[in-house]
Design a protein around this motif. Structure first.
Motif, short mmCIF file in Angstrom:
data_model
loop_
_atom_site.label_atom_id
_atom_site.label_comp_id
_atom_site.label_asym_id
_atom_site.label_seq_id
_atom_site.Cartn_x
_atom_site.Cartn_y
_atom_site.Cartn_z
N VAL A 289 0.16 19.11 99.68
CA VAL A 289 -0.92 19.90 100.25
C VAL A 289 -0.53 20.62 101.54
O VAL A 289 -0.84 21.80 101.71
CB VAL A 289 -2.16 19.01 100.47
CG1 VAL A 289 -3.25 19.76 101.24
CG2 VAL A 289 -2.70 18.53 99.14
N PRO A 290 0.15 19.98 102.50
CA PRO A 290 0.49 20.71 103.73
C PRO A 290 1.32 21.96 103.47
O PRO A 290 1.14 22.99 104.13
CB PRO A 290 1.27 19.68 104.55
CG PRO A 290 0.78 18.37 104.06
CD PRO A 290 0.54 18.55 102.60
N VAL A 291 2.24 21.90 102.52
CA VAL A 291 3.07 23.07 102.22
C VAL A 291 2.23 24.16 101.55
O VAL A 291 2.33 25.34 101.89
CB VAL A 291 4.26 22.67 101.31
CG1 VAL A 291 5.07 23.90 100.92
CG2 VAL A 291 5.15 21.66 102.03
N VAL A 292 1.38 23.77 100.59
CA VAL A 292 0.53 24.75 99.92
C VAL A 292 -0.38 25.44 100.92
O VAL A 292 -0.53 26.67 100.91
CB VAL A 292 -0.31 24.06 98.82
CG1 VAL A 292 -1.33 25.04 98.24
CG2 VAL A 292 0.58 23.51 97.72
N GLN A 293 -0.99 24.68 101.81
CA GLN A 293 -1.89 25.26 102.80
C GLN A 293 -1.15 26.21 103.74
O GLN A 293 -1.65 27.29 104.05
CB GLN A 293 -2.56 24.14 103.60
CG GLN A 293 -3.53 23.29 102.79
CD GLN A 293 -4.01 22.07 103.54
OE1 GLN A 293 -3.36 21.62 104.48
NE2 GLN A 293 -5.14 21.51 103.13
N ALA A 294 0.03 25.81 104.17
CA ALA A 294 0.77 26.64 105.12
C ALA A 294 1.23 27.95 104.48
O ALA A 294 1.12 29.02 105.10
CB ALA A 294 1.98 25.86 105.66
N VAL A 295 1.73 27.89 103.25
CA VAL A 295 2.20 29.10 102.59
C VAL A 295 1.02 30.05 102.32
O VAL A 295 1.13 31.26 102.54
CB VAL A 295 2.92 28.76 101.27
CG1 VAL A 295 3.26 30.03 100.50
CG2 VAL A 295 4.20 27.97 101.56
#
Length: 325
Positions: A289-295
């Motif tokens: 989730v953190p990567v998806v949100q950041a991208v």
């Protein structure tokens, strides 16, 4: 003095409103991104441990990742860190998300800039050339070619380019894989096919908008007056016709540039290019989730910045706003 005095207040009120609107858009996107990741089935704990994991193990991992906290609190905590430039750590690898994005964003940026460097001169140059010849054979050829290009899906264009220039002629690599520690500029050939594929998506619409704007501007009284005053045709085209004709096309061109710089999923996936799109696909599959949100938030920020740049360019290109009465 009245002209200057009438111009400054308008822009001094206009720009803060635009910037405030952009910040509100980013805030709304952050809420939507967080809500979308919350609504997706499963979570990072179950994705990491697999379906055979015990409930106790899953609960312990959720507690360690903070997934058992209420969603509003997790959103506020995440947003507070994002404002400070901290996107958290990847659930899958434990690495800071900023590092993961930094590794891929540079690759997507190089590809996007290469595609932009091809798209803008082609769209503006061909649109200007066709617009000045509206209704003639050259205009019909360019407009017809643009329509044909727009009718071909992106993945089909990429596959055709791969079949001709990689498999058939052997001039270019079929995939754009990079070695460890290698960047795309170390082997520029890997950029050619993805760049052409990306340009094919955006060229037709931008070219036609420039062509339509130029054709309309070429019939304006200001252009007729310039010609009657003996202004050379090339100066008429570049000084009068092109700036006025670009006005309607600039917002679409800005959206196209944002799409190119943000990482294009189909082109990067088709050629195996290690950019943000591939990172997003992998993170989504792993429920990272953190990567998806950041991208997703980074892509929105690029789009908002491009549209702000377009908002600046349109008044500068508009003769009425450049020379207010």
């Amino acid at each position: 003095m009245s002209r200057i005095g009438g111009k400054r207040p308008r822009f001094s009120r206009w720009w803060p409103a635009r910037i405030g609107g952009a910040l509100l858009v980013l805030f709304a996107v952050s809420v939507l991104v967080f809500a979308a990741t919350e609504a997706a089935p499963g979570d990072a704990a179950t994705a990491r441990l697999g379906p055979q994991a015990s409930e106790d193990a899953v609960a312990a991992l959720r507690d360690r990742l903070g997934l058992d906290r209420p969603a509003p609190l997790r959103y506020l905590d995440w947003l507070g860190h994002v404002v400070r430039g901290d996107f958290g750590a990847s659930y899958a690898s434990g690495r800071p998300v900023g590092e993961l994005i930094g590794d891929r964003f540079g690759n997507s940026l190089v590809l996007g800039l290469a595609a932009t460097a091809v798209l803008v001169p082609l769209a503006v140059g061909l649109g200007l050339w066709a617009g000045l010849r509206a209704g003639r054979r050259g205009d019909r050829i360019v407009s017809g070619g643009a329509l044909g290009l727009a009718a071909v899906p992106e993945f089909v264009t990429g596959a055709l380019l791969m079949a001709v220039f990689a498999a058939g002629l052997g001039w270019l690599p079929a995939v754009s894989l990079l070695g460890a520690g290698q960047g795309p500029l170390d082997d520029p050939a890997v950029l050619v096919l993805p760049t052409l594929t990306l340009v094919s998506v955006s060229l037709a619409q931008n070219l036609r908008l420039v062509r339509a704007g130029v054709a309309e501007a070429a019939r304006s009284p200001a252009v007729d007056a310039a010609r009657l005053n003996g202004v050379p045709e090339h100066r008429v085209a570049l000084r009068y016709v092109l700036p006025a004709g670009l006005g309607p096309a600039v917002p679409m061109l800005a959206r196209s540039v944002a799409y190119l710089l943000g990482g294009a999923l189909v082109a990067e996936s088709l050629f195996g290019y290690p950019g943000l799109a591939a990172l997003l696909v992998d993170a989504t599959a792993a429920r990272d989730v953190p990567v998806v949100q950041a991208v997703a938030l980074l892509g929105a920020a690029v789009a908002v910045a491009a549209n702000l740049a377009a908002d600046l360019a349109v008044p500068l290109l508009d003769p009425v706003q450049r020379h207010p009465r």
